[in-house]
Design an enzyme around this catalytic site. Structure first.
Site, PDB file in Angstrom:
ATOM      1  N   TYR A 156       0.819  -1.216   0.000  1.00  0.00           N
ATOM      2  CA  TYR A 156       0.000   0.000   0.000  1.00  0.00           C
ATOM      3  C   TYR A 156       0.852   1.265   0.000  1.00  0.00           C
ATOM      4  O   TYR A 156       0.425   2.307  -0.486  1.00  0.00           O
ATOM      5  CB  TYR A 156      -0.953  -0.027   1.198  1.00  0.00           C
ATOM      6  CG  TYR A 156      -2.235   0.731   0.954  1.00  0.00           C
ATOM      7  CD1 TYR A 156      -3.033   0.456  -0.160  1.00  0.00           C
ATOM      8  CD2 TYR A 156      -2.662   1.715   1.834  1.00  0.00           C
ATOM      9  CE1 TYR A 156      -4.206   1.149  -0.373  1.00  0.00           C
ATOM     10  CE2 TYR A 156      -3.837   2.404   1.620  1.00  0.00           C
ATOM     11  CZ  TYR A 156      -4.609   2.121   0.517  1.00  0.00           C
ATOM     12  OH  TYR A 156      -5.773   2.817   0.296  1.00  0.00           O
ATOM     13  N   LYS A 163      -3.767   7.859   3.442  1.00  0.00           N
ATOM     14  CA  LYS A 163      -4.985   7.505   4.170  1.00  0.00           C
ATOM     15  C   LYS A 163      -4.877   7.874   5.646  1.00  0.00           C
ATOM     16  O   LYS A 163      -5.889   8.229   6.275  1.00  0.00           O
ATOM     17  CB  LYS A 163      -5.278   6.013   4.016  1.00  0.00           C
ATOM     18  CG  LYS A 163      -5.671   5.594   2.612  1.00  0.00           C
ATOM     19  CD  LYS A 163      -6.907   6.321   2.094  1.00  0.00           C
ATOM     20  CE  LYS A 163      -7.358   5.758   0.752  1.00  0.00           C
ATOM     21  NZ  LYS A 163      -8.484   6.518   0.164  1.00  0.00           N
TER      22      LYS A 163
END
Length: 270
Positions: A156, A163
Protein backbone atom coordinates in the site's frame (compact mmCIF):
# COMPACT_ATOMS: atom_id res chain seq x y z
CA UNK A 1 -41.06 6.69 1.63
CA UNK A 2 -37.38 5.78 1.44
CA UNK A 3 -34.56 6.90 3.72
CA UNK A 4 -33.46 9.42 1.09
CA UNK A 5 -36.82 10.62 -0.16
CA UNK A 6 -36.44 14.34 -0.83
CA UNK A 7 -32.67 14.16 -0.21
CA UNK A 8 -30.24 15.53 -2.76
CA UNK A 9 -26.50 15.13 -2.97
CA UNK A 10 -23.30 14.87 -4.92
CA UNK A 11 -21.01 11.88 -5.49
CA UNK A 12 -17.42 12.52 -6.49
CA UNK A 13 -15.28 9.63 -7.65
CA UNK A 14 -17.34 7.06 -9.54
CA UNK A 15 -15.06 5.49 -12.15
CA UNK A 16 -17.15 2.53 -13.33
CA UNK A 17 -19.74 0.04 -12.10
CA UNK A 18 -17.14 -1.65 -9.86
CA UNK A 19 -16.53 1.55 -7.88
CA UNK A 20 -17.45 1.53 -4.20
CA UNK A 21 -18.92 4.99 -4.79
CA UNK A 22 -21.34 3.46 -7.30
CA UNK A 23 -22.31 0.67 -4.87
CA UNK A 24 -23.18 3.31 -2.28
CA UNK A 25 -24.98 5.42 -4.87
CA UNK A 26 -27.15 2.49 -5.90
CA UNK A 27 -28.28 1.98 -2.31
CA UNK A 28 -29.15 5.66 -1.92
CA UNK A 29 -30.96 5.74 -5.26
CA UNK A 30 -33.05 2.77 -4.18
CA UNK A 31 -34.08 4.79 -1.12
CA UNK A 32 -35.21 7.78 -3.18
CA UNK A 33 -32.09 9.98 -3.41
CA UNK A 34 -31.41 12.45 -6.20
CA UNK A 35 -27.70 12.35 -7.02
CA UNK A 36 -25.38 14.40 -9.19
CA UNK A 37 -22.09 12.89 -10.29
CA UNK A 38 -18.64 14.22 -11.12
CA UNK A 39 -16.03 12.53 -13.26
CA UNK A 40 -12.39 13.04 -14.12
CA UNK A 41 -11.87 15.46 -17.02
CA UNK A 42 -11.85 13.77 -20.40
CA UNK A 43 -14.29 12.11 -22.78
CA UNK A 44 -13.36 8.57 -21.73
CA UNK A 45 -14.20 9.14 -18.06
CA UNK A 46 -17.35 11.05 -18.95
CA UNK A 47 -18.59 8.12 -21.05
CA UNK A 48 -17.95 5.71 -18.17
CA UNK A 49 -19.95 7.76 -15.71
CA UNK A 50 -22.73 8.62 -18.15
CA UNK A 51 -23.18 4.92 -18.85
CA UNK A 52 -24.25 4.59 -15.21
CA UNK A 53 -25.79 7.98 -14.45
CA UNK A 54 -27.84 8.63 -17.59
CA UNK A 55 -30.13 5.60 -17.14
CA UNK A 56 -31.06 6.71 -13.62
CA UNK A 57 -31.88 10.22 -14.80
CA UNK A 58 -29.09 12.14 -13.07
CA UNK A 59 -29.63 15.86 -13.62
CA UNK A 60 -25.98 16.75 -13.10
CA UNK A 61 -22.97 14.97 -14.62
CA UNK A 62 -19.95 17.22 -14.71
CA UNK A 63 -16.13 17.03 -14.77
CA UNK A 64 -14.14 17.97 -11.68
CA UNK A 65 -10.42 18.55 -11.30
CA UNK A 66 -9.85 18.69 -7.54
CA UNK A 67 -6.39 20.18 -8.12
CA UNK A 68 -8.07 23.40 -9.22
CA UNK A 69 -9.92 25.43 -6.59
CA UNK A 70 -12.03 27.18 -9.20
CA UNK A 71 -13.18 23.86 -10.65
CA UNK A 72 -14.38 22.57 -7.28
CA UNK A 73 -16.19 25.87 -6.72
CA UNK A 74 -17.84 25.59 -10.15
CA UNK A 75 -19.05 22.03 -9.44
CA UNK A 76 -20.80 23.05 -6.24
CA UNK A 77 -22.30 26.13 -7.85
CA UNK A 78 -23.73 23.87 -10.57
CA UNK A 79 -25.01 21.52 -7.88
CA UNK A 80 -26.77 24.38 -6.07
CA UNK A 81 -28.30 25.60 -9.31
CA UNK A 82 -29.50 22.08 -10.13
CA UNK A 83 -30.66 20.82 -6.74
CA UNK A 84 -30.77 23.77 -4.37
CA UNK A 85 -29.51 22.84 -0.91
CA UNK A 86 -27.57 19.58 -0.64
CA UNK A 87 -28.04 16.94 2.05
CA UNK A 88 -25.04 14.69 1.45
CA UNK A 89 -21.70 14.48 -0.35
CA UNK A 90 -19.66 11.35 -0.99
CA UNK A 91 -15.94 11.89 -1.58
CA UNK A 92 -14.32 8.84 -3.18
CA UNK A 93 -11.14 10.28 -4.65
CA UNK A 94 -7.56 9.08 -4.35
CA UNK A 95 -4.53 9.09 -6.62
CA UNK A 96 -0.77 8.69 -6.59
CA UNK A 97 1.62 8.31 -9.52
CA UNK A 98 1.98 4.60 -10.25
CA UNK A 99 5.76 4.58 -9.77
CA UNK A 100 5.35 6.13 -6.33
CA UNK A 101 2.77 3.52 -5.32
CA UNK A 102 4.74 0.55 -6.60
CA UNK A 103 7.97 1.48 -4.83
CA UNK A 104 8.59 1.27 -1.09
CA UNK A 105 7.47 4.42 0.71
CA UNK A 106 11.08 5.30 1.56
CA UNK A 107 11.74 5.68 -2.17
CA UNK A 108 8.67 7.74 -3.05
CA UNK A 109 9.50 10.95 -4.88
CA UNK A 110 8.86 14.41 -3.48
CA UNK A 111 6.62 15.31 -6.41
CA UNK A 112 4.73 12.03 -6.12
CA UNK A 113 4.14 12.66 -2.41
CA UNK A 114 2.83 16.17 -3.08
CA UNK A 115 0.54 14.99 -5.85
CA UNK A 116 -0.83 12.08 -3.81
CA UNK A 117 -1.49 14.23 -0.76
CA UNK A 118 -3.09 17.02 -2.77
CA UNK A 119 -5.52 14.76 -4.61
CA UNK A 120 -6.15 12.11 -1.95
CA UNK A 121 -6.26 14.30 1.17
CA UNK A 122 -6.54 18.03 0.51
CA UNK A 123 -9.36 17.37 -1.94
CA UNK A 124 -11.57 16.33 0.99
CA UNK A 125 -10.91 19.63 2.74
CA UNK A 126 -11.79 21.81 -0.23
CA UNK A 127 -14.79 19.63 -1.11
CA UNK A 128 -16.02 19.90 2.49
CA UNK A 129 -15.54 23.68 2.43
CA UNK A 130 -17.78 24.08 -0.60
CA UNK A 131 -20.18 21.38 0.55
CA UNK A 132 -20.72 23.33 3.77
CA UNK A 133 -21.80 26.36 1.75
CA UNK A 134 -24.34 24.11 0.01
CA UNK A 135 -25.76 22.61 3.24
CA UNK A 136 -27.60 25.42 5.04
CA UNK A 137 -29.73 22.84 6.86
CA UNK A 138 -26.84 20.58 7.81
CA UNK A 139 -25.87 17.35 6.16
CA UNK A 140 -23.46 14.46 5.92
CA UNK A 141 -20.08 14.08 4.20
CA UNK A 142 -18.38 10.71 3.84
CA UNK A 143 -15.04 9.71 2.39
CA UNK A 144 -13.42 6.39 1.53
CA UNK A 145 -10.38 5.35 3.53
CA UNK A 146 -8.55 2.08 4.26
CA UNK A 147 -6.90 0.19 7.11
CA UNK A 148 -3.51 0.78 5.45
CA UNK A 149 -3.60 4.23 7.02
CA UNK A 150 -3.72 2.72 10.51
CA UNK A 151 -1.34 -0.22 10.14
CA UNK A 152 1.26 -1.20 7.57
CA UNK A 153 -0.28 -3.12 4.67
CA UNK A 154 2.33 -4.55 2.33
CA UNK A 155 2.09 -2.97 -1.11
CA UNK A 156 0.00 0.00 0.00
CA UNK A 157 3.08 2.17 0.47
CA UNK A 158 2.57 5.91 -0.17
CA UNK A 159 -1.20 5.56 -0.27
CA UNK A 160 -1.15 4.28 3.31
CA UNK A 161 0.46 7.52 4.43
CA UNK A 162 -2.18 9.44 2.50
CA UNK A 163 -4.98 7.50 4.17
CA UNK A 164 -3.51 8.25 7.60
CA UNK A 165 -3.67 11.95 6.75
CA UNK A 166 -7.19 11.50 5.38
CA UNK A 167 -8.33 9.87 8.64
CA UNK A 168 -6.97 12.84 10.59
CA UNK A 169 -8.73 15.19 8.17
CA UNK A 170 -12.04 13.47 8.90
CA UNK A 171 -11.66 14.25 12.60
CA UNK A 172 -10.64 17.89 12.15
CA UNK A 173 -13.31 18.56 9.54
CA UNK A 174 -15.90 17.00 11.83
CA UNK A 175 -14.88 19.49 14.49
CA UNK A 176 -14.81 22.45 12.12
CA UNK A 177 -18.22 21.73 10.58
CA UNK A 178 -20.01 20.43 13.67
CA UNK A 179 -21.49 23.84 14.55
CA UNK A 180 -23.19 23.83 11.14
CA UNK A 181 -24.74 20.42 11.88
CA UNK A 182 -22.59 18.85 9.17
CA UNK A 183 -21.17 15.44 9.95
CA UNK A 184 -17.94 14.09 8.44
CA UNK A 185 -17.06 10.39 8.57
CA UNK A 186 -14.82 7.87 6.83
CA UNK A 187 -15.69 4.41 5.56
CA UNK A 188 -12.85 1.88 5.75
CA UNK A 189 -13.73 -1.11 3.58
CA UNK A 190 -11.98 -4.43 3.29
CA UNK A 191 -10.59 -5.56 -0.08
CA UNK A 192 -12.96 -4.91 -2.97
CA UNK A 193 -12.03 -5.26 -6.63
CA UNK A 194 -12.00 -1.72 -8.02
CA UNK A 195 -10.01 0.24 -10.57
CA UNK A 196 -8.05 1.90 -7.76
CA UNK A 197 -7.33 -1.38 -5.94
CA UNK A 198 -5.71 -2.81 -9.06
CA UNK A 199 -2.76 -0.47 -8.51
CA UNK A 200 -1.91 -2.02 -5.13
CA UNK A 201 0.81 -4.63 -5.46
CA UNK A 202 -0.59 -7.27 -3.09
CA UNK A 203 -4.27 -6.56 -3.66
CA UNK A 204 -5.03 -10.06 -4.96
CA UNK A 205 -3.65 -11.65 -1.79
CA UNK A 206 -5.57 -9.43 0.63
CA UNK A 207 -8.99 -10.98 0.07
CA UNK A 208 -7.68 -14.41 1.04
CA UNK A 209 -5.94 -12.95 4.07
CA UNK A 210 -9.16 -11.32 5.28
CA UNK A 211 -11.04 -14.58 4.83
CA UNK A 212 -8.47 -16.42 6.92
CA UNK A 213 -7.99 -13.85 9.71
CA UNK A 214 -11.26 -11.91 10.15
CA UNK A 215 -13.63 -13.01 12.94
CA UNK A 216 -16.39 -13.68 10.41
CA UNK A 217 -14.06 -15.88 8.38
CA UNK A 218 -14.82 -14.16 5.08
CA UNK A 219 -14.25 -11.01 3.08
CA UNK A 220 -16.87 -8.32 2.59
CA UNK A 221 -19.24 -7.93 -0.33
CA UNK A 222 -19.77 -4.84 -2.43
CA UNK A 223 -23.38 -4.75 -1.22
CA UNK A 224 -22.26 -4.58 2.42
CA UNK A 225 -20.04 -1.60 1.67
CA UNK A 226 -22.92 0.05 -0.19
CA UNK A 227 -25.24 -0.42 2.77
CA UNK A 228 -22.70 0.99 5.21
CA UNK A 229 -21.97 4.03 3.06
CA UNK A 230 -25.67 4.70 2.72
CA UNK A 231 -26.00 4.48 6.51
CA UNK A 232 -23.27 7.08 7.08
CA UNK A 233 -24.87 9.49 4.62
CA UNK A 234 -28.40 9.00 5.96
CA UNK A 235 -30.21 10.43 8.97
CA UNK A 236 -29.84 7.05 10.67
CA UNK A 237 -26.27 8.09 11.59
CA UNK A 238 -27.29 11.56 12.82
CA UNK A 239 -25.32 11.18 16.06
CA UNK A 240 -22.08 9.99 14.40
CA UNK A 241 -19.27 12.26 13.24
CA UNK A 242 -15.49 12.15 13.12
CA UNK A 243 -15.56 8.35 12.97
CA UNK A 244 -13.88 5.77 10.77
CA UNK A 245 -16.38 2.96 10.22
CA UNK A 246 -14.64 -0.33 9.43
CA UNK A 247 -16.54 -2.63 7.11
CA UNK A 248 -14.10 -5.53 6.98
CA UNK A 249 -15.73 -8.49 8.73
CA UNK A 250 -13.81 -7.51 11.86
CA UNK A 251 -10.32 -7.85 10.39
CA UNK A 252 -9.19 -4.58 12.01
CA UNK A 253 -9.81 -5.84 15.56
CA UNK A 254 -7.40 -8.76 15.27
CA UNK A 255 -4.02 -8.61 17.02
CA UNK A 256 -2.91 -12.03 15.77
CA UNK A 257 -3.65 -14.29 12.78
CA UNK A 258 -6.32 -15.96 14.91
CA UNK A 259 -7.85 -19.06 13.36
CA UNK A 260 -5.54 -18.70 10.37
CA UNK A 261 -2.80 -20.25 12.52
CA UNK A 262 -4.73 -23.50 12.83
CA UNK A 263 -5.55 -23.42 9.14
CA UNK A 264 -1.87 -23.03 8.33
CA UNK A 265 -0.97 -25.94 10.59
CA UNK A 266 -3.55 -28.03 8.78
CA UNK A 267 -1.87 -27.21 5.48
CA UNK A 268 -4.43 -24.78 4.11
CA UNK A 269 -3.12 -22.00 1.87
CA UNK A 270 -3.62 -18.39 2.93
Amino acid sequence: MGLFSGKKGLVLGVANDFSIAWAISQKMLAEGAEIGFTHLPGDKMERRVRKLADPIGAKLITPCDVQKDEDVARVFEEARQTYGALDFVLHSIAFAPIDDIKCNYVNASREGFKTAMEISVYSLAIVARHAAESMPNGGSIATMTYYGGERVVSGYNLMGVCKAALDASVRYLAYDLGPKNIRVNGLSAGPVKTLAASAVGDADKLAGLYEAVSPLGRNITREEVGNSGMFLLSDLSSGITGEILHVDCGYNVMGSPGRAIEAAKAGASI
